[in-house]
Design a protein around this motif. Structure first.
Motif, PDB file in Angstrom:
ATOM      1  N   MET A  69       2.851  17.296 -26.489  1.00  0.00           N
ATOM      2  CA  MET A  69       2.540  18.690 -26.202  1.00  0.00           C
ATOM      3  C   MET A  69       2.651  19.507 -27.477  1.00  0.00           C
ATOM      4  SD  MET A  69       5.791  19.781 -23.903  1.00  0.00           S
ATOM      5  CE  MET A  69       7.478  19.543 -24.433  1.00  0.00           C
ATOM      6  N   GLY A  70       1.996  20.659 -27.490  1.00  0.00           N
ATOM      7  CA  GLY A  70       2.027  21.480 -28.686  1.00  0.00           C
ATOM      8  C   GLY A  70       1.055  22.636 -28.574  1.00  0.00           C
ATOM      9  N   ASP A  71       1.025  23.448 -29.646  1.00  0.00           N
ATOM     10  CA  ASP A  71       0.131  24.599 -29.642  1.00  0.00           C
ATOM     11  C   ASP A  71      -1.297  24.158 -29.857  1.00  0.00           C
ATOM     12  OD1 ASP A  71       1.372  27.023 -29.124  1.00  0.00           O
ATOM     13  OD2 ASP A  71       2.475  26.866 -31.024  1.00  0.00           O
ATOM     14  N   HIS A  72      -2.169  24.766 -29.087  1.00  0.00           N
ATOM     15  CA  HIS A  72      -3.576  24.456 -29.249  1.00  0.00           C
ATOM     16  C   HIS A  72      -4.326  25.754 -29.035  1.00  0.00           C
ATOM     17  CE1 HIS A  72      -7.284  22.065 -28.961  1.00  0.00           C
ATOM     18  NE2 HIS A  72      -7.648  23.001 -28.104  1.00  0.00           N
ATOM     19  N   ARG A  73      -4.837  26.344 -30.097  1.00  0.00           N
ATOM     20  CA  ARG A  73      -5.547  27.621 -30.005  1.00  0.00           C
ATOM     21  C   ARG A  73      -4.820  28.616 -29.107  1.00  0.00           C
ATOM     22  NH1 ARG A  73     -10.443  25.053 -28.548  1.00  0.00           N
ATOM     23  NH2 ARG A  73     -11.383  24.207 -30.407  1.00  0.00           N
ATOM     24  N   HIS A  74      -3.668  28.983 -29.480  1.00  0.00           N
ATOM     25  CA  HIS A  74      -2.901  30.021 -28.785  1.00  0.00           C
ATOM     26  C   HIS A  74      -2.419  29.634 -27.400  1.00  0.00           C
ATOM     27  CE1 HIS A  74      -4.445  32.254 -32.095  1.00  0.00           C
ATOM     28  NE2 HIS A  74      -5.677  32.218 -31.619  1.00  0.00           N
ATOM     29  N   THR A  75      -2.665  28.424 -26.967  1.00  0.00           N
ATOM     30  CA  THR A  75      -2.022  28.031 -25.711  1.00  0.00           C
ATOM     31  C   THR A  75      -1.129  26.835 -25.991  1.00  0.00           C
ATOM     32  OG1 THR A  75      -3.885  26.634 -25.160  1.00  0.00           O
ATOM     33  CG2 THR A  75      -3.832  28.801 -24.113  1.00  0.00           C
ATOM     34  N   PHE A  76      -0.058  26.778 -25.234  1.00  0.00           N
ATOM     35  CA  PHE A  76       0.868  25.668 -25.361  1.00  0.00           C
ATOM     36  C   PHE A  76       0.448  24.660 -24.305  1.00  0.00           C
ATOM     37  CE2 PHE A  76       5.266  23.834 -24.977  1.00  0.00           C
ATOM     38  CZ  PHE A  76       5.303  23.352 -26.270  1.00  0.00           C
ATOM     39  N   ARG A  77      -0.038  23.519 -24.743  1.00  0.00           N
ATOM     40  CA  ARG A  77      -0.577  22.591 -23.760  1.00  0.00           C
ATOM     41  C   ARG A  77      -0.018  21.178 -23.890  1.00  0.00           C
ATOM     42  NH1 ARG A  77      -6.785  21.076 -25.388  1.00  0.00           N
ATOM     43  NH2 ARG A  77      -7.313  22.900 -24.170  1.00  0.00           N
ATOM     44  N   GLY A  78       0.036  20.535 -22.740  1.00  0.00           N
ATOM     45  CA  GLY A  78       0.441  19.143 -22.709  1.00  0.00           C
ATOM     46  C   GLY A  78      -0.776  18.249 -22.746  1.00  0.00           C
ATOM     47  N   TYR A  79      -0.595  17.034 -23.210  1.00  0.00           N
ATOM     48  CA  TYR A  79      -1.717  16.119 -23.335  1.00  0.00           C
ATOM     49  C   TYR A  79      -1.268  14.718 -22.938  1.00  0.00           C
ATOM     50  CZ  TYR A  79      -5.495  13.506 -25.509  1.00  0.00           C
ATOM     51  OH  TYR A  79      -6.550  12.660 -25.733  1.00  0.00           O
ATOM     52  N   LYS A 104       5.876  17.385 -14.952  1.00  0.00           N
ATOM     53  CA  LYS A 104       7.005  18.258 -14.612  1.00  0.00           C
ATOM     54  C   LYS A 104       7.750  18.694 -15.868  1.00  0.00           C
ATOM     55  CE  LYS A 104      10.274  18.228 -11.150  1.00  0.00           C
ATOM     56  NZ  LYS A 104      11.266  17.362 -10.476  1.00  0.00           N
ATOM     57  N   VAL A 105       7.994  17.738 -16.758  1.00  0.00           N
ATOM     58  CA  VAL A 105       8.684  18.096 -18.002  1.00  0.00           C
ATOM     59  C   VAL A 105       7.849  19.097 -18.803  1.00  0.00           C
ATOM     60  CG1 VAL A 105       9.660  17.219 -20.158  1.00  0.00           C
ATOM     61  CG2 VAL A 105       9.824  15.856 -18.079  1.00  0.00           C
ATOM     62  N   MET A 106       6.529  18.864 -18.821  1.00  0.00           N
ATOM     63  CA  MET A 106       5.650  19.786 -19.563  1.00  0.00           C
ATOM     64  C   MET A 106       5.743  21.187 -18.975  1.00  0.00           C
ATOM     65  SD  MET A 106       2.245  17.471 -19.922  1.00  0.00           S
ATOM     66  CE  MET A 106       2.231  15.883 -20.731  1.00  0.00           C
ATOM     67  N   MET A 107       5.721  21.254 -17.662  1.00  0.00           N
ATOM     68  CA  MET A 107       5.768  22.559 -16.996  1.00  0.00           C
ATOM     69  C   MET A 107       7.086  23.255 -17.326  1.00  0.00           C
ATOM     70  SD  MET A 107       4.604  23.404 -13.144  1.00  0.00           S
ATOM     71  CE  MET A 107       5.854  22.565 -12.212  1.00  0.00           C
ATOM     72  N   GLU A 108       8.166  22.498 -17.248  1.00  0.00           N
ATOM     73  CA  GLU A 108       9.479  23.084 -17.529  1.00  0.00           C
ATOM     74  C   GLU A 108       9.622  23.466 -19.004  1.00  0.00           C
ATOM     75  OE1 GLU A 108      11.511  20.505 -13.955  1.00  0.00           O
ATOM     76  OE2 GLU A 108      11.868  19.917 -16.046  1.00  0.00           O
ATOM     77  N   GLU A 112       1.221  25.755 -20.589  1.00  0.00           N
ATOM     78  CA  GLU A 112       0.355  26.525 -19.693  1.00  0.00           C
ATOM     79  C   GLU A 112      -0.635  25.620 -18.995  1.00  0.00           C
ATOM     80  OE1 GLU A 112      -1.024  29.996 -22.253  1.00  0.00           O
ATOM     81  OE2 GLU A 112       0.519  28.948 -23.418  1.00  0.00           O
ATOM     82  N   GLU A 113      -0.951  24.514 -19.649  1.00  0.00           N
ATOM     83  CA  GLU A 113      -1.920  23.589 -19.050  1.00  0.00           C
ATOM     84  C   GLU A 113      -1.705  22.178 -19.574  1.00  0.00           C
ATOM     85  OE1 GLU A 113      -5.543  25.471 -20.298  1.00  0.00           O
ATOM     86  OE2 GLU A 113      -5.495  24.495 -22.254  1.00  0.00           O
ATOM     87  N   VAL A 114      -2.310  21.219 -18.891  1.00  0.00           N
ATOM     88  CA  VAL A 114      -2.248  19.820 -19.302  1.00  0.00           C
ATOM     89  C   VAL A 114      -3.678  19.299 -19.378  1.00  0.00           C
ATOM     90  CG1 VAL A 114      -1.326  17.540 -18.758  1.00  0.00           C
ATOM     91  CG2 VAL A 114      -0.106  19.575 -17.988  1.00  0.00           C
ATOM     92  N   THR A 115      -3.970  18.524 -20.411  1.00  0.00           N
ATOM     93  CA  THR A 115      -5.337  17.985 -20.505  1.00  0.00           C
ATOM     94  C   THR A 115      -5.307  16.488 -20.792  1.00  0.00           C
ATOM     95  OG1 THR A 115      -5.664  18.170 -22.881  1.00  0.00           O
ATOM     96  CG2 THR A 115      -6.108  20.138 -21.583  1.00  0.00           C
TER      97      THR A 115
END
Ligand SMILES: CC(C)(COP(=O)(O)OP(=O)(O)OC[C@H]1O[C@@H](n2cnc3c(N)ncnc32)[C@H](O)[C@@H]1OP(=O)(O)O)[C@@H](O)C(=O)NCCC(=O)NCCS
Lengths: 190, 725
Positions: A69-79, A104-108, A112-115
């Motif tokens: 997970m990390g920053d991606h164009r101003h959103t913090f997203r999981g991958y 769940k860990v990403m959400m916590e 903001e999103e997962v891709t």
């Protein structure tokens, strides 16, 4: 192919050290076509050990999920980078449990999103992610080396109602995204 | 790694001799690095901040055959390959096997070329041919030499066509030619060389036929090869291959003639190409029977008609110099598939050549959309685009402002109005060019781009409005001038709105073709399509009424006016067409909503989010551009909540669609494409009407009913099927 086993005998574990690495690598090498160097695995499990999980049946590793997970164009997203369950253990909810734990860990952690990307022909994976609330956000033309298209799947977590009332103004100064929204960083191939 | 660095090299003079610059001071760290290496075990990794996923993926494990393509290459350089006899000239001193080898090369080229068009790199496909890489070497072999020339010339023509079209990301790989000898002096004469070879072959063919039948030799012709009984077969095999190249190269040159002036001739060459391809297929049997090698059994692996491996190709030769990322082995299309690919390409090009080139915006738009239904590949799509926009004009003929005026239903004279010099109006022209480009892209990319340009169209509307207001205050002084300007502005603004909704509609519809929606999401998608369609129909209607209104005011006297209003009250066919879609999408939306409410199926539920998040993601770009105003998740849920099988309009939707579609047939009698579309709409309406009635009667009573939706009658409007499981 189906194996007799009790789903309550499946144990789930978060990545917890070097001894798990060969287990993950063996599974992925066996079941996914794309070759990964050891550096790719290390990149994930060293930086985000809390997002990787393994499933064991009587001490044998039968499934794994690897994420970042990390920053991606101003959103913090999981991958979600890799998800594999041994063939004879499929269809019993192991993959669902594994990714659910990562998500769940990403959400916590404030994502903001997962891709992720999945081959358009991978019906099983598409159904699994669809049930979890992922939408097919884009189709990526000939994404894989074998010439097959991929879907970019996305799961958006609930957030406050977006406000587009002055979007016209903000649109004007929003710079054009680079390329097609597929930074090389995420061109991981499964 | 530690070994490779070697302790002794640590004090290499080079390192210490770099002078310190303005911002940099250089230190020799070799010994430090050397010591650090000893602390690292095999496979361990020092992760720097800039070591991202891409870097991780690009890291190769040396000598791992799955990754390191370097280890599979046989030769280090083209010269080394040649020295080792990998590409001999002649290919054999036995003239029969020399010809066989040349034919194999020709076939393999076709497989390479098709693979290139389909996404392979030029370096790993066509230019894996050593003969092609060393143009001067082949000069003693007229046949091979001319063939190599025409291949290079063809590739070069395609690379420039595709790079000029600049359609999308696909072309990046397609046009990458690195240091390949793509443009070689003399290649421009390839046609006359091919022609000479063709003539020689004709004479050889004639001579051998004469020898066989009358046993007399007409003239002193040296045969192609040594076996008289095989002469005819080989001559024919070579001839059709040579001629295919000739005609294909002609097709490409004709397509590039300005203003589509070469399309007629291109069509003739396309027919010839197709017939030469057929002839090539017919030679397969002969070539296989007389092949001199162990043939490849698997049809899917055969890159030649004979089944032999071709001489003179090595796809790994360019790999080191060629690719920016680690090269991967690619799988070539088989010869059969390559022939199929070229047939399809020629068919697509033929469709393009058959277009009337009427410089009318709607026509051009529908043309691109229709051609896209055949799913043309990059080469064909690039050519549509080159044809559409030339020198910043539609088909190189009509200025974009004139095209816009006509599309906005303004009178002929408007196209000379000074407003076209206005910056915003010129930008609108640019948006139109971009739109054409986007519509020529592969549908996956096209949809993404359509979503993005929606915002540009929304902005240009606002800018035009401002510009028109300013113009009105500054330049129009007399009332006649003011009238005209006002009219131009009104028409153009409505047209821009209409266009914006058209783009939004295409964006949503393409989602079906790309399979981006799951059945659970159909309800919201049809709801959105429904509200976009209503706006689109409204704008189209307004545009038509506006032009009727002004033409009437001009041409009719006062007393006819009232009568005319009654007559004109008929809804124009273009609007009725949209009305059909409106009914169908409303019907589907309501049917799905009722199923959700009464049968508890097709609900979007998941452990991590709700339907709202799916809605937000699917329609984010439309919502951002306020298309339409006030469309929200809330309005969607409200509509859905109030819909049941007992709701009256559901039943009328499909009936009405059917009725209008039937009535419209007369209005589009001369338009087979539209008629086909109407027929599809009728079928969708009819089947859904039946399914709906079944569901109403049995629906919630019979839980064993299986309901599914598919696209057998229309690519965007689903047909429901109800089955007992
Ligand atoms: C995709 C993959 C990871 C799925 O693993 P899995 O463990 O079989 O997945 P799950 O069991 O969680 O879900 C799959 C099916 O089992 C069903 N299932 C879930 N829990 C169940 C349970 N307790 N008992 C029985 N079935 C169950 C699900 O409903 C689903 O059925 P469906 O898809 O037929 O509707 C696995 O097939 C795989 O490793 N494939 C190869 C690698 C791959 O493609 N990875 C994904 C790349 S994106």
């Amino acid at each position: 192919m189906a194996l007799e086993f009790d789903t309550s005998d499946i144990e789930y574990m978060s990545y917890s050290g070097e001894h798990h690495l060969p287990l993950i690598m063996n599974l992925v090498d066996q079941e996914l076509s794309e070759p990964y160097s050891i550096f790719t695995y290390r990149y994930f499990v060293y930086l985000w050990p809390n997002l990787s999980f393994l499933a064991f049946h009587k001490g044998k590793c039968v499934g794994t999920v690897v994420c970042k997970m990390g920053d991606h164009r101003h959103t913090f997203r999981g991958y979600i980078a890799m998800l594999v369950v041994l063939n004879s253990y499929r269809g019993r909810g192991i993959a669902t449990e594994l990714v659910s734990r990562s998500i769940k860990v990403m959400m916590e952690s404030g994502c903001e999103e997962v891709t992720l990307e999945a081959e358009v022909t991978n019906k099983g994976a598409l159904a699994l992610y669809g049930r979890l609330g992922f939408i097919r956000a884009k189709r990526l033309f000939r994404y894989y080396l074998n010439g097959v298209d991929a879907f970019r799947l996305k799961l958006l977590f609930p957030r406050p109602e977006p406000d587009y009332s002055d979007s016209i103004k903000s649109i004007a100064d929003e710079s054009e995204e680079h390329g097609d929204g597929m930074p090389p960083e995420e061109r991981i191939i499964q | 790694m530690a070994e490779a660095d070697g302790g002794g090299d640590a004090k290499a003079p080079l390192c210490s001799s770099i002078p310190s610059g303005k911002d940099a001071v250089w230190f020799d760290v070799s010994s430090l690095l050397h010591r650090a290496c000893h602390d690292l075990r095999n496979d361990e990794l020092i992760s720097g901040e800039n070591f991202n996923l891409f870097a991780a993926l690009s890291a190769l494990e040396i000598m791992d055959p799955k990754m390191d393509s370097g280890i599979v290459s046989t030769y280090y350089s083209v010269d080394e390959a040649i020295e080792n006899g990998a590409a001999p000239i002649p290919l054999s001193f036995d003239r029969t096997s020399d010809i066989q080898c040349v034919i194999d090369i020709m076939d393999h080229f076709l497989a390479c070329e098709a693979t290139w068009h389909k996404g392979g790199s030029l370096a790993q496909t066509v230019f894996s041919c050593i003969y092609l890489l060393r143009p001067e070497r082949t000069s003693s072999h007229a046949l091979l030499h001319s063939f190599c020339r025409v291949i290079r010339a063809t590739c070069s023509a395609l690379v420039s066509a595709v790079s000029e079209a600049r359609t999308n990301e696909e072309e990046d790989l397609f046009t990458m030619a690195y240091g390949l000898p793509l443009k070689v002096n003399g290649d421009e004469k390839c046609l006359s060389m091919i022609h000479a070879v063709d003539e020689t072959l004709c004479r050889q063919l004639k001579a051998c036929k004469a020898t066989v039948s009358k046993k007399t030799v007409l003239e002193d012709v040296e045969p192609l090869q040594i076996h008289l009984d095989l002469e005819e077969g080989f001559c024919k095999a070579v001839l059709c291959r040579i001629r295919f190249r000739k005609h294909f190269y002609h097709v490409l040159t004709c397509l590039r003639k300005p203003q589509g002036r070469g399309l007629e001739l291109a069509k003739k060459h396309i027919i010839s190409c197709l017939s030469e391809l057929d002839s090539m297929l017919k030679t397969e049997e002969f070539l296989r029977q007389h092949s001199a090698c162990g043939t490849v059994e698997n049809e899917d692996e055969k890159t030649t008609a004979s089944g032999c491996q071709p001489v003179g190709f090595d796809s790994t030769l360019n790999s080191r110099s060629a690719a920016p990322t680690p090269p991967r082995a690619i799988k070539l299309l088989s010869w059969k598939r390559a022939v199929d690919y070229f047939r399809k390409l020629l068919h697509d090009l033929d469709v393009i050549c058959s277009y009337s080139l009427d410089p009318v915006f709607e026509g051009a738009l529908r043309f691109v959309v229709d051609v896209q239904k055949f799913q043309p590949d990059l080469v064909a799509r690039a050519h549509i685009q080159l044809l559409l926009v030339q020198d910043g004009k539609l088909y190189g003929r009509e200025s974009l402002f004139a095209v816009i005026c006509k599309a906005a239903l303004l009178p002929e004279g408007a196209k000379n109005h000074d407003i076209q010099k206005n910056e915003s109006v010129q930008q609108l022209g640019q948006l139109l060019i971009t739109l054409f480009g986007v519509l020529c892209a592969n549908t996956a990319w096209q949809r993404r781009k359509l979503g993005k340009i929606l915002q540009d169209w929304q902005i240009i509307y606002v800018q035009l409005e401002l510009a028109f207001r300013k113009e009105f205050g500054e330049t129009a002084s007399t009332s006649v001038e003011q009238d005209l300007l006002l009219k131009v502005c009104k028409h153009i603004l409505i047209w821009v709105e209409e266009q914006t909704y058209w783009i939004a509609l295409r964006f949503l519809m393409l989602g079906f073709e790309l399979e981006l929606y799951s059945t659970d999401e159909y309800c919201m998608v049809y709801w959105y399509i429904y509200i976009i369609l209503i706006k689109l129909a409204e704008k189209t209607h307004l545009k038509i009424m506006l032009s009727n209104d002004s033409s009437r005011r001009k041409s009719k006297k006062k007393k006819d006016f009232v009568k005319d209003v009654v007559k004109d009250y008929h809804v124009p066919p273009a609007v009725l067409f949209l009305q059909c879609y409106i009914h169908i999408s409303q019907g589907l939306m309501m049917m799905l909503a009722s199923l959700r409410n009464e049968n508890n199926i097709f609900l979007c539920q998941g452990p991590f989010n709700t339907e709202q998040e799916r809605f937000v993601q699917h329609f984010e770009l439309l919502q951002k551009a306020c298309l339409p105003d006030h469309a929200s998740f809330f309005s969607f849920t409200e509509t859905v909540a109030n819909t049941h099988f007992s709701t009256l309009p559901i039943h009328n939707c499909f009936k009405d669609a059917q009725k209008i579609a039937k009535e419209l047939r007369g209005s589009f009698a001369n338009d087979p494409d539209r008629l086909g579309e109407l027929r599809q709409i009728e079928q969708v309406a009819e089947h859904n009407y039946v399914a709906l009635n079944l569901l109403c009667r049995l629906g919630s009573l019979e839980p064993s009913l299986k309901i599914s939706f598919d696209f057998i009658h229309h690519p965007h409007f689903a047909t429901a099927s109800v089955k007992r499981s």
